[in-house]
Every structure is written in structure tokens, then in C-alpha cells.
Design a protein around this motif. Structure first.
Motif, mmCIF file in Angstrom:
data_model
loop_
_atom_site.group_PDB
_atom_site.id
_atom_site.type_symbol
_atom_site.label_atom_id
_atom_site.label_comp_id
_atom_site.label_asym_id
_atom_site.label_seq_id
_atom_site.Cartn_x
_atom_site.Cartn_y
_atom_site.Cartn_z
ATOM 1 N N GLY B 30 0.797 -1.067 0.027
ATOM 2 C CA GLY B 30 -0.011 0.019 -0.022
ATOM 3 C C GLY B 30 0.762 1.287 0.135
ATOM 4 O O GLY B 30 1.945 1.277 -0.677
ATOM 5 N N HIS B 31 0.663 2.266 0.715
ATOM 6 C CA HIS B 31 1.460 3.321 0.797
ATOM 7 C C HIS B 31 2.558 3.094 1.870
ATOM 8 O O HIS B 31 2.466 3.573 2.918
ATOM 9 N N PHE B 32 3.285 2.264 1.490
ATOM 10 C CA PHE B 32 4.264 1.693 2.447
ATOM 11 C C PHE B 32 5.258 1.082 1.779
ATOM 12 O O PHE B 32 5.231 0.732 0.646
ATOM 13 N N ARG B 33 6.377 1.225 2.224
ATOM 14 C CA ARG B 33 7.757 0.892 1.449
ATOM 15 C C ARG B 33 8.425 0.017 2.220
ATOM 16 O O ARG B 33 8.636 -0.193 3.749
ATOM 17 N N MET B 34 8.901 -1.115 1.580
ATOM 18 C CA MET B 34 9.960 -2.027 2.321
ATOM 19 C C MET B 34 11.198 -1.984 1.560
ATOM 20 O O MET B 34 11.107 -2.184 0.345
ATOM 21 N N VAL B 35 12.277 -1.902 2.379
ATOM 22 C CA VAL B 35 13.481 -1.871 1.538
ATOM 23 C C VAL B 35 14.029 -3.491 1.646
ATOM 24 O O VAL B 35 14.293 -3.957 2.784
ATOM 25 N N ILE B 36 14.061 -4.060 0.567
ATOM 26 C CA ILE B 36 14.270 -5.494 0.326
ATOM 27 C C ILE B 36 15.763 -5.541 -0.158
ATOM 28 O O ILE B 36 16.333 -5.113 -1.182
ATOM 29 N N THR B 37 16.596 -6.676 0.531
ATOM 30 C CA THR B 37 17.818 -7.054 0.047
ATOM 31 C C THR B 37 17.925 -8.384 -0.092
ATOM 32 O O THR B 37 17.209 -9.199 0.640
ATOM 33 N N VAL B 38 18.063 -8.652 -1.269
ATOM 34 C CA VAL B 38 18.116 -10.080 -1.893
ATOM 35 C C VAL B 38 19.512 -10.878 -2.224
ATOM 36 O O VAL B 38 20.418 -9.848 -2.623
ATOM 37 N N LEU B 39 19.540 -11.794 -2.002
ATOM 38 C CA LEU B 39 20.981 -12.699 -2.430
ATOM 39 C C LEU B 39 20.086 -13.719 -3.393
ATOM 40 O O LEU B 39 19.604 -14.832 -2.928
ATOM 41 N N ASP B 47 13.494 -4.123 5.531
ATOM 42 C CA ASP B 47 13.472 -3.057 6.334
ATOM 43 C C ASP B 47 12.209 -2.234 6.155
ATOM 44 O O ASP B 47 12.105 -1.525 5.278
ATOM 45 N N PRO B 48 11.341 -2.377 7.110
ATOM 46 C CA PRO B 48 9.983 -1.499 6.657
ATOM 47 C C PRO B 48 10.135 -0.266 6.830
ATOM 48 O O PRO B 48 10.854 0.143 7.693
ATOM 49 N N ASP B 49 9.375 0.683 6.182
ATOM 50 C CA ASP B 49 9.536 2.095 6.041
ATOM 51 C C ASP B 49 8.344 2.796 6.119
ATOM 52 O O ASP B 49 8.017 3.067 4.963
ATOM 53 N N PRO B 50 7.454 2.823 7.373
ATOM 54 C CA PRO B 50 6.214 3.346 7.093
ATOM 55 C C PRO B 50 6.273 4.951 6.939
ATOM 56 O O PRO B 50 7.375 5.589 7.343
ATOM 57 N N GLY B 51 5.254 5.599 7.330
ATOM 58 C CA GLY B 51 5.122 7.115 7.391
ATOM 59 C C GLY B 51 4.619 7.753 6.034
ATOM 60 O O GLY B 51 4.734 8.959 6.023
ATOM 61 N N PHE B 52 4.241 7.108 5.144
ATOM 62 C CA PHE B 52 4.231 7.955 3.826
ATOM 63 C C PHE B 52 2.639 8.435 3.941
ATOM 64 O O PHE B 52 2.286 9.318 3.292
ATOM 65 N N VAL B 53 1.631 8.070 4.830
ATOM 66 C CA VAL B 53 0.727 8.444 4.995
ATOM 67 C C VAL B 53 0.393 9.076 6.572
ATOM 68 O O VAL B 53 -0.781 9.045 7.072
ATOM 69 N N SER B 369 -2.208 -2.298 13.414
ATOM 70 C CA SER B 369 -1.325 -2.625 12.366
ATOM 71 C C SER B 369 0.042 -2.069 12.920
ATOM 72 O O SER B 369 1.071 -2.753 12.237
ATOM 73 N N PHE B 370 0.133 -1.026 13.647
ATOM 74 C CA PHE B 370 1.621 -0.549 14.033
ATOM 75 C C PHE B 370 2.048 -1.940 14.794
ATOM 76 O O PHE B 370 3.497 -2.270 14.834
ATOM 77 N N TYR B 397 -1.999 -5.641 7.063
ATOM 78 C CA TYR B 397 -1.442 -4.292 7.294
ATOM 79 C C TYR B 397 -2.086 -3.477 6.570
ATOM 80 O O TYR B 397 -2.225 -3.315 5.507
ATOM 81 N N TRP B 398 -2.361 -2.300 7.404
ATOM 82 C CA TRP B 398 -3.019 -1.240 6.676
ATOM 83 C C TRP B 398 -2.492 0.154 7.143
ATOM 84 O O TRP B 398 -2.372 0.394 8.230
ATOM 85 N N PRO B 399 -1.609 0.504 6.163
ATOM 86 C CA PRO B 399 -0.432 1.634 6.233
ATOM 87 C C PRO B 399 -1.147 2.919 7.083
ATOM 88 O O PRO B 399 -0.356 3.290 7.767
ATOM 89 N N VAL B 400 -2.316 3.287 6.570
ATOM 90 C CA VAL B 400 -2.874 4.626 7.154
ATOM 91 C C VAL B 400 -3.136 4.352 8.692
ATOM 92 O O VAL B 400 -2.795 5.085 9.493
ATOM 93 N N GLU B 401 -3.422 3.173 8.998
ATOM 94 C CA GLU B 401 -3.734 2.934 10.509
ATOM 95 C C GLU B 401 -2.526 2.691 11.050
ATOM 96 O O GLU B 401 -2.392 3.423 12.680
ATOM 97 N N CYS B 402 -1.314 2.300 10.621
ATOM 98 C CA CYS B 402 -0.014 2.269 11.297
ATOM 99 C C CYS B 402 0.356 3.628 11.440
ATOM 100 O O CYS B 402 1.045 4.159 12.335
ATOM 101 N N ASP B 403 0.406 4.506 10.406
ATOM 102 C CA ASP B 403 0.981 5.733 10.435
ATOM 103 C C ASP B 403 0.119 6.865 11.118
ATOM 104 O O ASP B 403 0.864 7.788 11.814
ATOM 105 N N ARG B 404 -1.076 6.512 11.077
ATOM 106 C CA ARG B 404 -1.992 7.467 11.941
ATOM 107 C C ARG B 404 -1.806 8.863 11.356
ATOM 108 O O ARG B 404 -1.154 9.847 11.817
#
Lengths: 356, 404, 167, 117
Positions: B30-39, B47-53, B369-370, B397-404
Motif C-alpha cells: 500500500g502506501h508503505f515501503r519495504m527496503v528489500i535486500t536479496v541474495l 527494512d519496513p519504512d512506514p510514514g508515507f501517510v 497495524s503498528f 497490514y493497513w498503512p494508514v492505520e499504522c502511520d495514523r
């Protein structure tokens, strides 16, 4: 219309032609020759485009039924028939964006190549007795050569985009290709074994008694499953898995380039469906219909059969979730290859017993 | 927000890794970002990165009055507005020392359960989409419409209804259902189930609601056959994203995620509120601890919610629905309170501090969600790239509910 | 009296006995809620004790409150409250135990409790960015919700006013 | 005769595909900006690009592919002879035997092969 009138008509037309200047006359004659009608009109371009347009419309309507929706409704007089034209205009009017980092010559040429190569498959597919653009004794092999080359354009396109999602999609596609290709070949081998020919017309003629789906049912199953993987349809749309990789190898493509890939995908789907009908479902063999002339009857039955295959493939999208790459590899190598080999053995035994 | 730091945090010695973001403009998040490192195809770090909303709901609460906070607090989770506002209303009531009338308690329960079903339907539908199965989404949304209609009948609004107020509910449920709605429901019932509804669907509200419940219960079985029982779906979700019981507890996850890990914990049972003590229901738990268990807990919860609604409708007494002379602007006595209610995604808690004025001094939302987000980096590790959307959405997971 | 509230009373008595005057303030509410205020130096010790002896293993939330504008007794302090519960003890089902401490507004530093409750990690990150409390020993003290260009005061402090709004 | 039609078809197919791009160029509108052609990842600045390592866990499959693909071509070639010879079963049996042998050999040596690579 009484025949006399037609004859008079033809005579008048011939007279008219005689009076035309030579180059123009040649051109008009060319328009009436096989060299024009076959590649451009019936088994060729126009037919392909119409068939593809119908397939896309049919998919939308069919899936809408499965999902309890209505599907395209407003464009075109009946049931959104012209929705695809509207979509095409929309896609074509979008800005052509080539990413800065992309390898430009490859990035730009691959969609064109992919679409053209997919169309090329139809050059070797007979749609009725005599209805083939390039009749060849090794027609089936040629079809498979084309089908084996097309994925390379996709691999190059994914690589040339220089974006991570495209790259991952490309790697996935590479794995998908080698998971389906061997069983694909093996399933085909059983048909050539049964028909004793690579000539597609001969293969169809060999099915005059009964279609090959009966002796080579396992081969049919293998062929169908691998064909779905070949055309990247659900449940094997792993390289373009939207929820995982945005759009996989085609993430960076937009506008007309995307339209070409989209078209290519459906052309491949139709080609594979026709191929299935030719190899396993008895091709154009079918009961005769009194009001249909012989030259139309063959294509009619073939297209009908391939439509059944198409709708089967389309329906899968409505009922199956996507599998993962390792599952596909598992299916391909641990299940389909042994099955195809078993099928080969069954066909050989049947031949030995004189039943085929 | 974490772009710069990630590079320096870890360097993997096992081989060349690739780091990319997933979201916020991604069909799988959703309005949410994960920084993914793959091998290769294996995720080594997420690395979850909430806060966009992030909208600063908690700060805004300090600027609004006790009552105007209610529609405002629905915004973080519009699908589950009742679940979000419920603890707030309970907290304010606890501070004021009032108790709502009996009928209001039942109406609140009906509303909360209706929204739980709506929210879970969204979850199930999107779980289907994330597994590559678009039909599930369409089915869920087609059927959800009739539950939303019911919500609208009771609360006056389809989704964000601001129905709960301190000291009761805003208005009573209607006695009659509009004729068109009944007709439309009968048509849909026939189309989906291939038979007529046994007997008339009456325009009486109670019986209409029961008919919708019965219809939905039948449809749930079809969802099970369509998606949840399909072998590919089971293959995709079973054993994927395992959150062991002790991890679930120590990370503090809530709701179906917690119960999917085999912990029988539900605010409706642990700290019963309103009409829940008078209603019999089960708390479904699963011991699989994986994505499949979490989804199945959500599925069985829908079944339980239907049972709760049916019981509540049958037991609901007559009477007033809010305290007399309910003021528009209230003053809440000074104090602090911590109240919880079971929202659709799990326990939602409010910590409220009042200084005796007409506005709160501090409102803290511990949104489900948080609290589930905390488990995400632990789940998305050593899995395939293809499992990311499945695990991500199994947390509901609901991004807006997490970010408030 | 329900078992949960009896248990809460026992916990609080035990804490008073064990930590003596380090426990500054105790509030017990009827709704299965108890609040204990301790000094920031010993909060880790108390938390450790709560978790090992009383099975308080489940973290519900971490709240920070700026006390500087309280009308009755304003203090130049930030209160940080850990709401915890228990999942392993049946008696303590549904109980909320609030472990709180006060740090000064000018130098808000306190030990991180991520070592005790693993789930506190993101809660503490949120308190860090919203109220500026520095948690010592936190493994990953980064911004969480606010944009990276945020350079103003921590927004939930009372001296940060929302532009264009009046309280 | 077939060749002529085939050439016309090939040319037409390529022209049609090119036509799409040309139409796209003609019909498309929008002001060109540098930000539009930058590579983005989900609307964010991309991280450092490194080539993705080959997914190691699928490597055994690649090895089997090498074995099987060769054999698959072989079967096609040998089938040419199969048509002429009456005992098709014999041919297929020989083919299957080769396949079985090679796959057993491959699976037995798989671990060593992987280690060597």
C-alpha cells in the motif's frame, strides 16, 4: 444471383483490366494472387489481428462472468466490442518514454521484434487444407524454432531496461523457459512419432480417423500445461507477477512499446491454441455442414477448436492463484518430463501394435 | 526515509546482494515501503519504512474537542471505523464514569462485527489478489456490498459513520428496510446461490439482517472452496512466514496474527466490554503459525462474527440508545485511562490523558497495524521474493492505520 | 474480586517491597489496570523483574507524554509509559500494567527496554521521533514515521504548535 | 510460390509492428522532462545497482537442462529415422535408456559438479 450475371460481371472486369496500364494491372492481379491474399488477409495479418482482438474481448467478458462483473460495456455497439480499439488509441497516444539508463537501441527494437516474431508463427500454421502461407515439410519444426527464438527478445528487453524489477523478471523468465521447453519438445515428439511427419498438414490428415488426444492424452496434458507457461498466463505468469515485481520484465515499457508486447502475448496465445488444435484435436477434421462450402469448413472447425482451447486457458486466470518459480521448475522437471516420456512410450507401443 | 542509512548498516559477506524498494508505488504494497535486500532469490533483509501517510492524528486530537475527534479518528482505518473509534469511546466513557443503555450496547456490537466482516472481506479479497487470484477480490467485494448496505441502514453512512458517541450510539436502527433494497437483495441472492431465498425476505429490519447473515454464511463456504481450499493457495501460504508462538508474544503482535500463532487472546474475551459478555462465541485459533493460519483465523472470525450479529439481533432489547440530554460539547474530568477494544486487525488501544477541558491533553493510539508491523522484518527473512506479498498481506497490514 | 485485580495488587505490593522508594507512585484502577511510576535509572531493572517474576511478556504500547502544559501542576518533564500485559499467565489475562518513568525535558535520556521486550523496538523509535526521547542501548535508533527532511521540534511536544491552528 | 507469400508476410509483420511505434510517436503527446526518463523504483530513488547473483538454489535444474536439451534435440533427429524403420518401439526404448542413463549419471554426479563450479 443468376450465374449469367456473374459471368457477365467477370467478363466486364476482365475487359476493364485489359485497358489498364501494365503496372497497375500487375498490381491488381497481385492483389488477387495467393501471394497477397494469404499473407495479408486470411491466414495472415488481418486474420491475426481480428482473432487477437476477439480473444482479448472474449477474455474480458469471460473473466467478468467468472468474477460476477459486467466487463466492457459501452464502447462499440454490442457489449463493448470496440473496447480494445479505444484501449489501443489510449496506449498509442501515451508518451514514449525511454529510461535514461536503458540500452536504447535494444530497448526500442525488442518490442517490434517480439511482436513481429510472434506473428511469424502464423506463417507455418495451416488453418485449413491449403490455407498456409509457407507450406513446408518441416513446418512443425519451424514453428518451434520461432517459438524458441521469441523468448530471447523478452530476455534482451528485460536486460536492456536496466531496472531491478525488469532484471529480476528477466531472470525469472529465463528459468521459466528452461522449465517448460523440454517437456514441450517431448510432447511434440509423440505427435510426430504418431503422424510420422513434421508436416503440419500431414499431421492433421493422419488424424482423420480419430484425433491424437485419444492415444496421446498424456502428451496433450503436458503440451497444454507447457503452452500456458510459454504464453505466461496464470497460473504461470511468474515473470510478470504484478504483485511481486510490478510488471516483471516489462516494468519500464509504456505506450506503444507496451502495446506491442501486449499484442505479442495474445498472438502467442492464439498461435499456441491453434497449434494445440492442429496437433491434438484433429485440426480441421470435423463433420461437414451442408450450407458451408468445403474451403470454409476446414478453417471453421479449426478456429472453433482453437477457441475452445483459448477459453480453457483464459478460464484458468479466473480460478487459479499463481504458483511460484520453484514449483514451476518442480512441475516441469519432476512431473511433466516423466509424463512426456511415458507418453512417448505409450505412442511407440501403440505404433508397434499397429493401432496408429 | 531510511535510504541513506541502509547502505551502511550491513554488508553481506556471503555474496553480492541487491537492494531495492518495494513500495510505496507498487501493486503489492500500500502506501508503505519495504527496503528489500536479496541474495539471488532469497530475501536476506527487510527494512519496513512506514510514514508515507502519516497525518499526525495524535497531535490533531489535542486540537479538537472530545466529540469532533470521533469522525476524525475514523480516518486511519476507514474500512474498520467502528473498531478504531470503539476504544476511544470506551475510554471517554470510563473517564466520565458513564455507561451506555443496553440497546446501544447491542447496536455497537452489531456495528463493530459488521465492520469486522467488511474489513476481513477486504483482507481475504486482497490476499487472493496477492496470490494472483483476482476472482476472490471481485467476489468479496460483490458480497461486501450487502453488508455495507446493512451498515448504512443502521448508521446512516456506508463506511465512516461516526456512529459511536460517548454514552451510546448516534441513532437507533430503523424498523423497516426500503423495498428496493429487499428486491435487490433477492435478485443477488438468486444470482449467486442459484435459488430463491426460502420464504419472503421481509421488510422488517431484524429479519432482513438475519437473511443477509444467512446469505453471507453460505457464501463463506464458497470462498473456502474457491481459494482457501485450493492446493496452489495452500502451497503458497502453508509454512510461509512462520511466526512462532513465543516470537508472537515477545514481539507483541495482535489479532489474527497472534491467534494464528496459537495464542488464544481476544480483547472481547479478556476484557469484555459492552454486550460481548452476554453473547456466546468462539475465538478461533490456529497452530500453524504461518500465513495460511493467519488467513484461516480471519476466515473463521468472519463466521463467528455472523453468529455474533445473529445473536445480538435476536437478544437486542428495546429502549433508548443514548443517555438523555447528550451534549454536543462535553467536558471530561481530568485523569488518564487506557482502554482497548478488538478491532478487525486486532487489539486497538487508546491511552488518553485529560486535563479537565473540552479537549484531550494527550491521545495515544496503539493501532493494531503498528503492532503487527513489528513482526514484518522478522517474517520476511530467508524467504523467496515471491513470498513477500503473501507474508505482507497475511499480517493484514493497513498503512494508514499504522502511520495514523 | 476477579483474580486479575488481586494479582495486580500482589504485583504492586511485591514491587514496593523489592524496590522500596524507587517506586514513586502507584495507581490501581478497577478495570484491570495498574500504573507504577519509577525513576529512569531503575526502570530496566523493574522491567526485567516484571518480566521474569510476573510473566509480563507482552508489550502493548509505549507512550510519551509532555507534562509541561498540565493545568494543575506543570512539570518540565516527559513521561514515558510502557503498557505491558501477560500472555503466559492465565490470571493476568487482559491486564494492563503501565510502567512509567519521567525524564527531564531538557535532556530526555533513558535506557531502552528492547532488551526486555523485543517488540518495544518500533514503539521506542516512534517516541524518539515524536517526543525526542533518546533511548540508550536501542539497536536501531532511526526516524520512523516523519519525513527525512523534518528538522523542526519533535511534533508531539507541547511547545510545537501546528501552524494555523489554535488550541 | 510459398516463398513469395512468406516474404510478403514477413515484411508485413515487421511493417505492422513498426507502424505501431510510428503511430505512437505521432500520437503521443506530453512535454519531455528529464525526471520522466530517470529510472525510479516504486517512485523512490533507486539504490545502488549491482548485478544480481544467479539464484544458486535452482542451479541443479540448469545442469539437468543441459543434459536433457541435448537429448531432446537428439530425439527429434532420431525420429527422422524412426519413420522409416518399422520397429518404433525399439528406437524409443533405446532413447529412453540413454535418457535414463544420463539422468542417473547426472544426478549421481550432481553434487560433485556443483562443488567444482
Amino acid at each position: 444471383m443468376p450465374p449469367q450475371i456473374i459471368q457477365e460481371y467477370a467478363r466486364a472486369a476482365a475487359n476493364f483490366l485489359k485497358e489498364l496500364p501494365q503496372p497497375l494491372r500487375d498490381f491488381i492481379l497481385f492483389l488477387h494472387s495467393d501471394a497477397f491474399i494469404k499473407p495479408i488477409i486470411f491466414p495472415g495479418i488481418l486474420f491475426i489481428l481480428t482473432f487477437v482482438m476477439f480473444t482479448i474481448w472474449f477474455e474480458r467478458k469471460l473473466l467478468a462472468r467468472v468474477m460476477v462483473r459486467l466487463g466492457p460495456l459501452h464502447v462499440g455497439k454490442y457489449a463493448g466490442l470496440l473496447q480494445l480499439v479505444a484501449d489501443a488509441v489510449k496506449l498509442l497516444s501515451k508518451e514514449l518514454i525511454v529510461p535514461e539508463k536503458a540500452v536504447k537501441p535494444l530497448y526500442v527494437s525488442m518490442p517490434v521484434l517480439c511482436c513481429a516474431l510472434s506473428m511469424l508463427t502464423f506463417a507455418f500454421l495451416p488453418l485449413g487444407p491449403g490455407w498456409v502461407i509457407y507450406p513446408s515439410d518441416i513446418g512443425l519444426l519451424l514453428v518451434f524454432v520461432v517459438l524458441a527464438v521469441t523468448p530471447i527478445t523478452i530476455l534482451v528487453a528485460g536486460w536492456a531496461s536496466r531496472s531491478k524489477y525488469s532484471f529480476i523478471g528477466m531472470v525469472r523468465f529465463a528459468f521459466q523457459v528452461f522449465s517448460y521447453e523440454v517437456p514441450f519438445f517431448l510432447a511434440l515428439a509423440s505427435v510426430t512419432l504418431a503422424a510420422r511427419s513434421f508436416n503440419l498438414e500431414r499431421i492433421v490428415e493422419a488424424q482423420a480417423g480419430f484425433p491424437f488426444i485419444i492415444p496421446a492424452f498424456l502428451g496433450f496434458l503436458v503440451f497444454l500445461i507447457t503452452a500456458i507457461a510459454e504464453v505466461e498466463r496464470v497460473p504461470f505468469d511468474i515473470p510478470t507477477a504484478e504483485q511481486e515485481l510490478v510488471s516483471g520484465w516489462q516494468t519500464e515499457y509504456s505506450g506503444a512499446y507496451f502495446a506491442l508486447f501486449y499484442l505479442a502475448a495474445y498472438i502467442k496465445l492464439d498461435a499456441v491454441a491453434i497449434l494445440t488444435a492442429l496437433l491434438f484435436l484433429g485440426g480441421w477434421n470435423g463433420p461437414s455442414i451442408p450450407w458451408l462450402p468445403g474451403s470454409v469448413l476446414g478453417p471453421f472447425w479449426l478456429i472453433l477448436k482453437s477457441l475452445i482451447v483459448v477459453s480453457l486457458v483464459l478460464l484458468l486466470r479466473g480460478v487459479f492463484p499463481r504458483v511460484t518459480l520453484d514449483k514451476l521448475l518442480d512441475i516441469g522437471w519432476r512431473f511433466l518430463v516423466p509424463l512426456a516420456l511415458l507418453n512417448l512410450l505409450v505412442v511407440a507401443v501403440l505404433i508397434q501394435m499397429g493401432l496408429l | 526515509m531510511v535510504a541513506e542509512e541502509v547502505k551502511s548498516v550491513e554488508v553481506y559477506e556471503v555474496g553480492p546482494t541487491l537492494t531495492f524498494s518495494m513500495g510505496p508505488q507498487h501493486p503489492g504494497t500500500g502506501h508503505f515501503r519495504m527496503v528489500i535486500t536479496v541474495l539471488g532469490d532469497t530475501v536476506v533483509r527487510c527494512d519496513p519504512d512506514p510514514g508515507f501517510v502519516h497525518r499526525g492524528e495524535e497531535k490533531m486530537c489535542e486540537y479538537k474537542t472530545w466529540i469532533t475527534n470521533i469522525p476524525h479518528l475514523e480516518r486511519p482505518a476507514i474500512l474498520d471505523a467502528a473498531g478504531m473509534v470503539y476504544p476511544y469511546v470506551l475510554a471517554v466513557e470510563r473517564l466520565m464514569g458513564v455507561e451506555p443503555p443496553e440497546r446501544a450496547k447491542y447496536l455497537r456490537v452489531i456495528m463493530a462485527e459488521l465492520q469486522r466482516i467488511c474489513s476481513h472481506l477486504y483482507w481475504l479479497g486482497l490476499m487472493g489478489v496477492f496470490a494472483g487470484h483476482a476472482t476472490m477480490y471481485m467476489w468479496c467485494f460483490g458480497d461486501r456490498e450487502y453488508l455495507v448496505d446493512l451498515t448504512q441502514l443502521i448508521g446512516g453512512q456506508r463506511i465512516t459513520h461516526s456512529y459511536f458517541v460517548p454514552g451510546g450510539v448516534r441513532n437507533d436502527a430503523p424498523a423497516k428496510v426500503p423495498k428496493e433494497l429487499v428486491k435487490e437483495f433477492r435478485r443477488y441472492y438468486r444470482m449467486m446461490l442459484g435459488r430463491d431465498y426460502g420464504g419472503e425476505v421481509p421488510e422488517d429490519f431484524r429479519r432482513y439482517a438475519l437473511a443477509v447473515c444467512e446469505f453471507f454464511d453460505t457464501r463463506l463456504d464458497e470462498y473456502y472452496r474457491m481459494l482457501l481450499d485450493s492446493s496452489i493457495f495452500i502451497y503458497r501460504t502453508k509454512g510461509v512466514g512462520v511466526l512462532r508462538r513465543e516470537d508472537a508474544v515477545s514481539l507483541g503482535v495482535v489479532g489474527p496474527v497472534l491467534r494464528g500463532s496459537g495464542v488464544r487472546s481476544d480483547t472481547r474475551i479478556d476484557e469484555p466490554y459492552d454486550a460481548y459478555p452476554y453473547i456466546k462465541f468462539n475465538v478461533p485459533t490456529m497452530d500453524g503459525c504461518d500465513s495460511y493460519s493467519r488467513m484461516m483465523v480471519g476466515y473463521y472470525e468472519m463466521k463467528e462474527s455472523v453468529r455474533i450479529i445473529e445473536q445480538a439481533i435476536e437478544q437486542m432489547p428495546d429502549g433508548p440508545v443514548k443517555l438523555k440530554q447528550h451534549p454536543v460539547s462535553i467536558r471530561v474530568p481530568a485523569g488518564e485511562v487506557f482502554a482497548s477494544a478488538e478491532a478487525a486487525r486486532g487489539q486497538c488501544s487508546f491511552y488518553i490523558r485529560s486535563d479537565g477541558t473540552d479537549r484531550p491533553y494527550r491521545v495515544k493510539i496503539c493501532s493494531p497495524s503498528f503492532r503487527n508491523l513489528i513482526a514484518l522484518p522478522h517474517l520476511i527473512r530467508d524467504v523467496r521474493v515471491a513470498d513477500i506479498p503473501i507474508i505482507y498481506w497475511s499480517l493484514n497490514y493497513w498503512p494508514v492505520e499504522c502511520d495514523r | 474480586m476477579p483474580a486479575a485485580e488481586e494479582a495486580l495488587n500482589r504485583i504492586v505490593d511485591d514491587l514496593k517491597k523489592k524496590f522500596g522508594d524507587k517506586v514513586l507512585e502507584v495507581v490501581i484502577e478497577p478495570k484491570k489496570i495498574a500504573k507504577v511510576l519509577v525513576a529512569p535509572e531503575c526502570i530496566k531493572e523493574v522491567a526485567q523483574y516484571l518480566k521474569s517474576e510476573w510473566a509480563m511478556d507482552y508489550i502493548k504500547g509505549v507512550t510519551g507524554v509532555d507534562l509541561s502544559r498540565l493545568p494543575d501542576k506543570p512539570q518540565e518533564a516527559l513521561e514515558v509509559i510502557y503498557h505491558v500485559g501477560s500472555m503466559s499467565s492465565e490470571d493476568l489475562r487482559g491486564v494492563t500494567f503501565s510502567l512509567s518513568t519521567k525524564v527531564s525535558l531538557s535532556n530526555p535520556v533513558m535506557p531502552s527496554l528492547t532488551g526486555v521486550w523485543r517488540g518495544a523496538e518500533m514503539h521506542e523509535r516512534e517516541v524518539y521521533e515524536m517526543l525526542g526521547v533518546n533511548f540508550e542501548g536501542h539497536p536501531d535508533m532511526r526516524r520512523l514515521l516523519l519525513p527525512e527532511f523534518w528538522s523542526d521540534k519533535p511534533p508531539l511536544r507541547k511547545d510545537y504548535a501546528v501552524p494555523g491552528r489554535e488550541r | 510460390m510459398g516463398m513469395e507469400a512468406f516474404l510478403v508476410f514477413v515484411v508485413a509483420a515487421f511493417l505492422l509492428s513498426l507502424l505501431f511505434v510510428l503511430l505512437g510517436m505521432l500520437l503521443s503527446h506530453g512535454r519531455r522532462k528529464r525526471t520522466k526518463v530517470l529510472t525510479f523504483e516504486c517512485g523512490q530513488k533507486p539504490f545502488e545497482w549491482r548485478t544480481l547473483q544467479f539464484p544458486v538454489q535452482y542451479f541443479p535444474y540448469l545442469l539437468i537442462y543441459v543434459v536433457y536439451a541435448v537429448v531432446a534435440v537428439l530425439v527429434l533427429v532420431s525420429l527422422f529415422y524412426v519413420f522409416e524403420v518399422p520397429d518404433a518401439l525399439m528406437r524409443v526404448t533405446v532413447f529412453l535408456a540413454i535418457l535414463a542413463f544420463s539422468s542417473i549419471f547426472a544426478s549421481m554426479n550432481l553434487k560433485r559438479l556443483i562443488q567444482r563450479i
